[in-house]
Design a protein around this motif. Structure first.
Motif, PDB file in Angstrom:
ATOM      1  N   THR A 262       9.460  15.502  -3.810  1.00 60.79           N
ATOM      2  CA  THR A 262      10.362  16.416  -4.525  1.00 60.79           C
ATOM      3  C   THR A 262      11.321  17.116  -3.563  1.00 60.79           C
ATOM      4  OG1 THR A 262       8.658  16.790  -6.196  1.00 60.79           O
ATOM      5  CG2 THR A 262      10.439  18.401  -6.066  1.00 60.79           C
ATOM      6  N   LEU A 263      10.801  17.573  -2.435  1.00 59.69           N
ATOM      7  CA  LEU A 263      11.651  18.224  -1.457  1.00 59.69           C
ATOM      8  C   LEU A 263      12.686  17.261  -0.894  1.00 59.69           C
ATOM      9  CD1 LEU A 263       9.008  20.364   0.480  1.00 59.69           C
ATOM     10  CD2 LEU A 263      10.710  21.176  -1.151  1.00 59.69           C
ATOM     11  N   SER A 264      12.293  16.015  -0.674  1.00 62.00           N
ATOM     12  CA  SER A 264      13.238  15.020  -0.162  1.00 62.00           C
ATOM     13  C   SER A 264      14.346  14.753  -1.167  1.00 62.00           C
ATOM     14  CB  SER A 264      12.492  13.737   0.178  1.00 62.00           C
ATOM     15  OG  SER A 264      13.397  12.747   0.639  1.00 62.00           O
ATOM     16  N   GLN A 265      13.978  14.609  -2.451  1.00 59.17           N
ATOM     17  CA  GLN A 265      14.984  14.374  -3.481  1.00 59.17           C
ATOM     18  C   GLN A 265      15.914  15.569  -3.624  1.00 59.17           C
ATOM     19  OE1 GLN A 265      12.813  13.378  -7.013  1.00 59.17           O
ATOM     20  NE2 GLN A 265      12.195  11.334  -6.270  1.00 59.17           N
ATOM     21  N   ALA A 266      15.364  16.770  -3.530  1.00 60.31           N
ATOM     22  CA  ALA A 266      16.209  17.967  -3.636  1.00 60.31           C
ATOM     23  C   ALA A 266      17.214  18.023  -2.495  1.00 60.31           C
ATOM     24  CB  ALA A 266      15.332  19.221  -3.624  1.00 60.31           C
ATOM     25  N   GLY A 267      16.796  17.634  -1.301  1.00 55.94           N
ATOM     26  CA  GLY A 267      17.727  17.616  -0.178  1.00 55.94           C
ATOM     27  C   GLY A 267      18.825  16.582  -0.361  1.00 55.94           C
ATOM     28  N   GLN A 268      18.456  15.421  -0.867  1.00 55.04           N
ATOM     29  CA  GLN A 268      19.455  14.383  -1.102  1.00 55.04           C
ATOM     30  C   GLN A 268      20.442  14.804  -2.185  1.00 55.04           C
ATOM     31  OE1 GLN A 268      17.274  10.819  -2.003  1.00 55.04           O
ATOM     32  NE2 GLN A 268      16.471  10.596   0.088  1.00 55.04           N
ATOM     33  N   LYS A 269      19.932  15.436  -3.256  1.00 56.99           N
ATOM     34  CA  LYS A 269      20.819  15.881  -4.327  1.00 56.99           C
ATOM     35  C   LYS A 269      21.775  16.970  -3.835  1.00 56.99           C
ATOM     36  CE  LYS A 269      17.726  14.783  -8.173  1.00 56.99           C
ATOM     37  NZ  LYS A 269      16.940  15.334  -9.307  1.00 56.99           N
ATOM     38  N   THR A 270      21.282  17.848  -3.004  1.00 53.86           N
ATOM     39  CA  THR A 270      22.142  18.901  -2.463  1.00 53.86           C
ATOM     40  C   THR A 270      23.253  18.315  -1.608  1.00 53.86           C
ATOM     41  OG1 THR A 270      20.260  20.429  -2.444  1.00 53.86           O
ATOM     42  CG2 THR A 270      22.163  21.016  -1.104  1.00 53.86           C
ATOM     43  N   SER A 271      22.917  17.339  -0.772  1.00 56.00           N
ATOM     44  CA  SER A 271      23.933  16.693   0.069  1.00 56.00           C
ATOM     45  C   SER A 271      24.969  15.975  -0.794  1.00 56.00           C
ATOM     46  CB  SER A 271      23.272  15.708   1.028  1.00 56.00           C
ATOM     47  OG  SER A 271      22.351  16.376   1.883  1.00 56.00           O
ATOM     48  N   ALA A 272      24.491  15.273  -1.842  1.00 54.74           N
ATOM     49  CA  ALA A 272      25.425  14.565  -2.723  1.00 54.74           C
ATOM     50  C   ALA A 272      26.333  15.540  -3.461  1.00 54.74           C
ATOM     51  CB  ALA A 272      24.640  13.711  -3.717  1.00 54.74           C
ATOM     52  N   ALA A 273      25.785  16.679  -3.905  1.00 47.76           N
ATOM     53  CA  ALA A 273      26.595  17.670  -4.607  1.00 47.76           C
ATOM     54  C   ALA A 273      27.678  18.231  -3.701  1.00 47.76           C
ATOM     55  CB  ALA A 273      25.698  18.789  -5.130  1.00 47.76           C
ATOM     56  N   LEU A 274      27.334  18.544  -2.481  1.00 46.43           N
ATOM     57  CA  LEU A 274      28.333  19.054  -1.542  1.00 46.43           C
ATOM     58  C   LEU A 274      29.412  18.012  -1.272  1.00 46.43           C
ATOM     59  CD1 LEU A 274      26.024  20.928   1.002  1.00 46.43           C
ATOM     60  CD2 LEU A 274      27.491  21.935  -0.737  1.00 46.43           C
ATOM     61  N   SER A 275      29.006  16.751  -1.140  1.00 44.25           N
ATOM     62  CA  SER A 275      29.985  15.690  -0.912  1.00 44.25           C
ATOM     63  C   SER A 275      30.919  15.546  -2.110  1.00 44.25           C
ATOM     64  CB  SER A 275      29.257  14.373  -0.649  1.00 44.25           C
ATOM     65  OG  SER A 275      30.187  13.321  -0.460  1.00 44.25           O
ATOM     66  N   ASN A 276      30.367  15.657  -3.335  1.00 41.12           N
ATOM     67  CA  ASN A 276      31.190  15.564  -4.537  1.00 41.12           C
ATOM     68  C   ASN A 276      32.170  16.727  -4.628  1.00 41.12           C
ATOM     69  OD1 ASN A 276      29.932  13.207  -5.361  1.00 41.12           O
ATOM     70  ND2 ASN A 276      28.345  14.310  -6.519  1.00 41.12           N
ATOM     71  N   VAL A 277      31.729  17.906  -4.262  1.00 39.69           N
ATOM     72  CA  VAL A 277      32.621  19.070  -4.287  1.00 39.69           C
ATOM     73  C   VAL A 277      33.791  18.859  -3.342  1.00 39.69           C
ATOM     74  CG1 VAL A 277      32.793  21.505  -3.682  1.00 39.69           C
ATOM     75  CG2 VAL A 277      30.868  20.693  -5.039  1.00 39.69           C
ATOM     76  N   GLY A 278      33.534  18.322  -2.147  1.00 37.06           N
ATOM     77  CA  GLY A 278      34.618  18.055  -1.202  1.00 37.06           C
ATOM     78  C   GLY A 278      35.589  17.023  -1.726  1.00 37.06           C
ATOM     79  N   SER A 279      35.055  15.984  -2.380  1.00 39.97           N
ATOM     80  CA  SER A 279      35.920  14.942  -2.937  1.00 39.97           C
ATOM     81  C   SER A 279      36.787  15.495  -4.064  1.00 39.97           C
ATOM     82  CB  SER A 279      35.070  13.780  -3.448  1.00 39.97           C
ATOM     83  OG  SER A 279      34.298  13.221  -2.395  1.00 39.97           O
ATOM     84  N   VAL A 280      36.186  16.325  -4.906  1.00 45.07           N
ATOM     85  CA  VAL A 280      36.942  16.913  -6.020  1.00 45.07           C
ATOM     86  C   VAL A 280      38.064  17.801  -5.502  1.00 45.07           C
ATOM     87  CG1 VAL A 280      36.773  18.513  -7.958  1.00 45.07           C
ATOM     88  CG2 VAL A 280      35.058  16.741  -7.671  1.00 45.07           C
ATOM     89  N   ILE A 281      37.785  18.612  -4.494  1.00 44.49           N
ATOM     90  CA  ILE A 281      38.821  19.491  -3.940  1.00 44.49           C
ATOM     91  C   ILE A 281      39.957  18.669  -3.341  1.00 44.49           C
ATOM     92  CG2 ILE A 281      39.287  21.194  -2.138  1.00 44.49           C
ATOM     93  CD1 ILE A 281      36.481  22.296  -2.616  1.00 44.49           C
ATOM     94  N   SER A 282      39.627  17.598  -2.628  1.00 45.77           N
ATOM     95  CA  SER A 282      40.670  16.740  -2.037  1.00 45.77           C
ATOM     96  C   SER A 282      41.514  16.082  -3.123  1.00 45.77           C
ATOM     97  CB  SER A 282      40.024  15.686  -1.143  1.00 45.77           C
ATOM     98  OG  SER A 282      39.304  16.290  -0.084  1.00 45.77           O
ATOM     99  N   ARG A 283      40.859  15.611  -4.182  1.00 42.95           N
ATOM    100  CA  ARG A 283      41.591  14.961  -5.268  1.00 42.95           C
ATOM    101  C   ARG A 283      42.500  15.945  -5.992  1.00 42.95           C
ATOM    102  NH1 ARG A 283      37.591  13.097  -7.507  1.00 42.95           N
ATOM    103  NH2 ARG A 283      37.344  14.505  -9.291  1.00 42.95           N
ATOM    104  N   LYS A 284      42.009  17.153  -6.221  1.00 39.72           N
ATOM    105  CA  LYS A 284      42.815  18.168  -6.888  1.00 39.72           C
ATOM    106  C   LYS A 284      44.051  18.518  -6.064  1.00 39.72           C
ATOM    107  CE  LYS A 284      40.431  18.946 -10.635  1.00 39.72           C
ATOM    108  NZ  LYS A 284      41.014  18.725 -11.991  1.00 39.72           N
ATOM    109  N   LEU A 285      43.879  18.620  -4.751  1.00 39.39           N
ATOM    110  CA  LEU A 285      45.030  18.923  -3.897  1.00 39.39           C
ATOM    111  C   LEU A 285      46.054  17.792  -3.948  1.00 39.39           C
ATOM    112  CD1 LEU A 285      43.270  20.499  -0.767  1.00 39.39           C
ATOM    113  CD2 LEU A 285      44.634  21.670  -2.490  1.00 39.39           C
ATOM    114  N   GLY A 286      45.584  16.526  -3.958  1.00 41.64           N
ATOM    115  CA  GLY A 286      46.508  15.395  -4.051  1.00 41.64           C
ATOM    116  C   GLY A 286      47.238  15.373  -5.377  1.00 41.64           C
ATOM    117  N   ASP A 287      46.518  15.651  -6.482  1.00 37.54           N
ATOM    118  CA  ASP A 287      47.156  15.695  -7.798  1.00 37.54           C
ATOM    119  C   ASP A 287      48.199  16.804  -7.867  1.00 37.54           C
ATOM    120  OD1 ASP A 287      45.508  13.610  -8.471  1.00 37.54           O
ATOM    121  OD2 ASP A 287      44.041  14.873  -9.537  1.00 37.54           O
ATOM    122  N   MET A 288      47.885  17.949  -7.229  1.00 37.15           N
ATOM    123  CA  MET A 288      48.824  19.058  -7.275  1.00 37.15           C
ATOM    124  C   MET A 288      50.106  18.714  -6.521  1.00 37.15           C
ATOM    125  SD  MET A 288      48.184  23.025  -6.169  1.00 37.15           S
ATOM    126  CE  MET A 288      48.087  22.595  -4.446  1.00 37.15           C
TER     127      MET A 288
END
Length: 227
Positions: free
Chosen positions: A153-179
């Motif tokens: 469970t702890l391993s999965q939580a760490g992986q999910k946290t890393s994926a969420a942070l990566s998705n947030v960075g991708s979304v911010i980059s995409r939003k800046l490009g769209d703007m």
């Protein structure tokens, strides 16, 4: 003796009065005679010799105290010139005291006894049995299903946290490009470019006007000032 006994007799008319022979003895002479009495087993000559030696020893003690005080003052001056503080002296004294303790027979014997006790404890059946029991408990705990599930469970939580942070960075980059690709941003960028070109062009024109000489067809300015 009879006259003395008559003076002390309670029925005598002279009761309570001392005889002339007793009242004539001065007190100082009596104290001096008491002081001159030698202690038991010593003659007067031996007593005088001991008193003389005592006076010499006391004089030597006073001299040594004066010498010691002078040495301490000189030591303080040397420490002050060397920049040594009382704290440095305290550290040095503590280090020396600890070294003296470590090399003392009591410390060596105590360390030896503690080493023997430690060896006896670690080699005892009770200690070996307790160590074996703790190892068994540790092995059972790490091999239990609850431990494995918790670790997973702890391993999965760490992986999910890393994926969420990566998705947030991708979304911010995409939003800046769209703007930047939006019509509003491009219109604002065109306006900024137009304003910049106008400012640069006006500066160039003003510079050319200042440095270019007047042409042949140019008329000089008329002087309309009245006479």
């Amino acid at each position: 003796m009879e006259s003395a006994s008559q003076d002390i007799n309670l029925n005598s008319p002279n009761k309570g009065l001392l005889s002339d022979s007793m009242t004539d003895v001065p007190v100082d002479n009596a104290a001096a005679s008491a002081r001159t009495c030698a202690p038991e087993g010593l003659t007067l000559a031996e007593e005088e010799e001991l008193r003389s030696e005592l006076a010499k020893v006391e004089e030597e003690i006073g001299t040594l105290r004066q010498v010691l005080a002078a040495k301490e003052r000189h030591c303080g001056e040397l420490k002050r010139k060397l920049g040594l503080t009382p704290l440095d002296g305290l550290k040095q004294n503590l280090s020396k005291s600890w070294h003296d303790v470590q090399v003392s027979n009591a410390y060596v014997e105590t360390s030896k006894k503690l080493g023997e006790w430690n060896e006896k404890v670690t080699q005892s059946d009770l200690y070996l049995s307790a160590s074996s029991t703790l190892e068994d408990w540790n092995e059972k705990l790490t091999q239990s299903e609850a431990y494995k599930k918790t670790q997973e469970t702890l391993s999965q939580a760490g992986q999910k946290t890393s994926a969420a942070l990566s998705n947030v960075g991708s979304v911010i980059s995409r939003k800046l490009g769209d703007m930047r690709n939006s019509a509003t941003f491009k219109s604002f960028e065109d306006r900024v470019g137009t304003i910049k070109s106008r400012v640069v062009g006006s500066r160039e024109n003003s510079t050319d006007g200042l440095h270019s000489p007047p042409g042949a067809g140019d008329k000089p300015p008329q002087d309309n000032a009245p006479f």
